[in-house]
Design an enzyme around this catalytic site. Structure first.
Site, PDB file in Angstrom:
ATOM      1  N   GLU A   1       9.695  -7.041  -9.608  1.00  0.00           N
ATOM      2  CA  GLU A   1       8.442  -7.751  -9.300  1.00  0.00           C
ATOM      3  C   GLU A   1       8.570  -9.233  -9.650  1.00  0.00           C
ATOM      4  O   GLU A   1       8.883  -9.577 -10.794  1.00  0.00           O
ATOM      5  CB  GLU A   1       7.284  -7.116 -10.069  1.00  0.00           C
ATOM      6  CG  GLU A   1       6.991  -5.700  -9.573  1.00  0.00           C
ATOM      7  CD  GLU A   1       5.882  -4.991 -10.349  1.00  0.00           C
ATOM      8  OE1 GLU A   1       5.428  -5.538 -11.383  1.00  0.00           O
ATOM      9  OE2 GLU A   1       5.475  -3.899  -9.915  1.00  0.00           O
TER      10      GLU A   1
ATOM     11  N   SER B   1       5.985  -5.365  -0.871  1.00  0.00           N
ATOM     12  CA  SER B   1       5.951  -3.948  -1.277  1.00  0.00           C
ATOM     13  C   SER B   1       6.232  -3.021  -0.076  1.00  0.00           C
ATOM     14  O   SER B   1       7.344  -3.039   0.440  1.00  0.00           O
ATOM     15  CB  SER B   1       4.604  -3.671  -1.935  1.00  0.00           C
ATOM     16  OG  SER B   1       4.601  -2.447  -2.594  1.00  0.00           O
ATOM     17  N   ALA B   2       5.269  -2.227   0.384  1.00  0.00           N
ATOM     18  CA  ALA B   2       5.506  -1.355   1.541  1.00  0.00           C
ATOM     19  C   ALA B   2       5.960  -2.162   2.753  1.00  0.00           C
ATOM     20  O   ALA B   2       6.827  -1.721   3.519  1.00  0.00           O
ATOM     21  CB  ALA B   2       4.240  -0.574   1.881  1.00  0.00           C
TER      22      ALA B   2
ATOM     23  N   HIS C   1       9.475  -3.170  -6.299  1.00  0.00           N
ATOM     24  CA  HIS C   1       8.931  -2.812  -7.626  1.00  0.00           C
ATOM     25  C   HIS C   1      10.022  -2.165  -8.482  1.00  0.00           C
ATOM     26  O   HIS C   1       9.752  -1.204  -9.212  1.00  0.00           O
ATOM     27  CB  HIS C   1       7.754  -1.835  -7.512  1.00  0.00           C
ATOM     28  CG  HIS C   1       6.575  -2.326  -6.738  1.00  0.00           C
ATOM     29  ND1 HIS C   1       5.654  -3.197  -7.263  1.00  0.00           N
ATOM     30  CD2 HIS C   1       6.158  -2.081  -5.469  1.00  0.00           C
ATOM     31  CE1 HIS C   1       4.716  -3.436  -6.356  1.00  0.00           C
ATOM     32  NE2 HIS C   1       5.007  -2.783  -5.256  1.00  0.00           N
TER      33      HIS C   1
ATOM     34  N   GLY D   1       0.876  -1.172   0.000  1.00  0.00           N
ATOM     35  CA  GLY D   1       0.000   0.000   0.000  1.00  0.00           C
ATOM     36  C   GLY D   1       0.905   1.212   0.000  1.00  0.00           C
ATOM     37  O   GLY D   1       1.807   1.305  -0.822  1.00  0.00           O
TER      38      GLY D   1
END
Lengths: 235, 235
Positions: free
Chosen positions: B194, B122-123, B159, B90
């Site tokens: 990714e 991700s985050a 990413h 997020g």
């Protein structure tokens, strides 16, 4: 008394630094020879001297010169005495941090409100909004605050990019990011595409350049505005 | 005692949430049925309940369940008692802010150091590095610090994206941004593409997945490392 250009980018693809906007800069800086340049955003980490040299190469085409604020002993006094001010792009966090470190926020607000012409590009445009919460930059330093100069009553997203539908990348689109911003903040955001700028003159804020801009208002569907649109009702 | 997966993304293009990594999660979460899920990063601003539901749909494929930390009265106790922890993606600023607000940083560091299996995407991977200074996210909130969990002795760039040579966009490439980071910081940065992840097991840090990763060390030319490479010498 405001007279401000808030440009998405310094450079459009295939063209030289500031080239696309030099005609308008001749008008913004009318009757002024030397402009105070604030190179704090340091694009690609170049030195303040190197950055000022790039600006001078562009300004020489319209018979202007730029003097870097880093060459003055007292940057607050330099701003107070400046005939016009240009803050260039680079990293918005680095720029904001340096403005706070040198205690320049209030002085910049005061002189620009009183009529000193101001040009911002990219990071130098981001800080014209209420906060830097809508920058695209990497947060490589931690500034004491995200509050910005507030020359306009909304936030700026420079280098605005439309979603690339053919991309396989799973990172968020710019539109998604700005929508997420509105889960925590209520001020409008204007996405300004490369080649566009806002001209702020007294109480008027007009979109200039050939492209539309994208406006994101809290709890509204985002929409496009055409060049020439007055944006002073946004807040 | 560490047992951590630091994944670039939750989802690869054309595939369902977490699908590409479910086999490895079966091993990471071996013998554990219920995982504590921390939904604070709120992708696209969805609620903590909605986000937890998405995770449960994926986890049901490997016979696991997720319970959102927001359903516990005392989040610190929830972390101390958790058999395993997943922090999803997020917005990294929103996530970091919420971790500080709930005073969870030190507790997370302690339990993961003591062997509680941890999955980040991700985050949730960004915060496994030393700081969040190399996130790609928009700074939509102002956290009290950019210091992160430090599960690995370097920074993460999830990413990771190679420069798009056909683009006319003038914003910085990811590589340029990370080089700018190194004008102000000295720790290495690993750009994880990714579909790749780091597996941290005790003192070993290994790149997994099919793709190479890009390593940025201070004052060195960036270089690629192959899947299977040990990265524990980096710091």
């Amino acid at each position: 008394m405001k007279n401000i250009i808030i440009a998405s980018t310094s450079t459009i693809h295939g063209s030289g630094y500031l080239d696309y906007i030099l005609d308008d800069l001749t008008i913004l800086f009318k009757g002024i020879k030397d402009i105070l340049f604030i190179p704090y955003a340091r694009p690609s980490g170049i030195s303040h001297d190197e950055y000022t040299k790039i600006v001078n190469t562009a300004f020489s085409k319209i018979d202007k010169t730029a003097t870097g604020i880093h060459t003055y002993e007292n940057p607050i006094e330099a701003i107070k005495k400046a005939k016009a001010i240009f803050i260039g792009g680079g990293n918005t966090f680095v720029l904001t941090n340096q403005l706070y470190k040198n205690d320049l926020i209030h002085t910049l607000q005061a002189v620009v409100k009183n009529g000193t012409p101001y040009l911002g590009t990219s990071a130098g445009s981001n800080i014209c909004g209420l906060t830097i919460n809508t920058t695209n930059d990497m947060p490589i330093v931690y500034p004491p605050s995200f509050k910005a100069l507030g020359f306009v009553p909304f936030n700026i997203n420079p280098h605005y990019l439309d979603p690339n539908k053919s991309s396989k990348h799973m990172g968020e689109t710019r539109e998604t990011r700005i929508k997420e911003f509105h889960n925590f903040n209520t001020q409008p955001v204007i996405g300004i595409r490369e080649g566009s700028w806002l001209h702020v003159k007294d109480y008027s804020i007009i979109l200039k350049g050939d492209l539309t801009a994208r406006v994101f208002e809290y709890n509204k569907v985002p929409y496009e505005v055409k060049p020439g649109t007055e944006l002073n009702q946004l807040k």
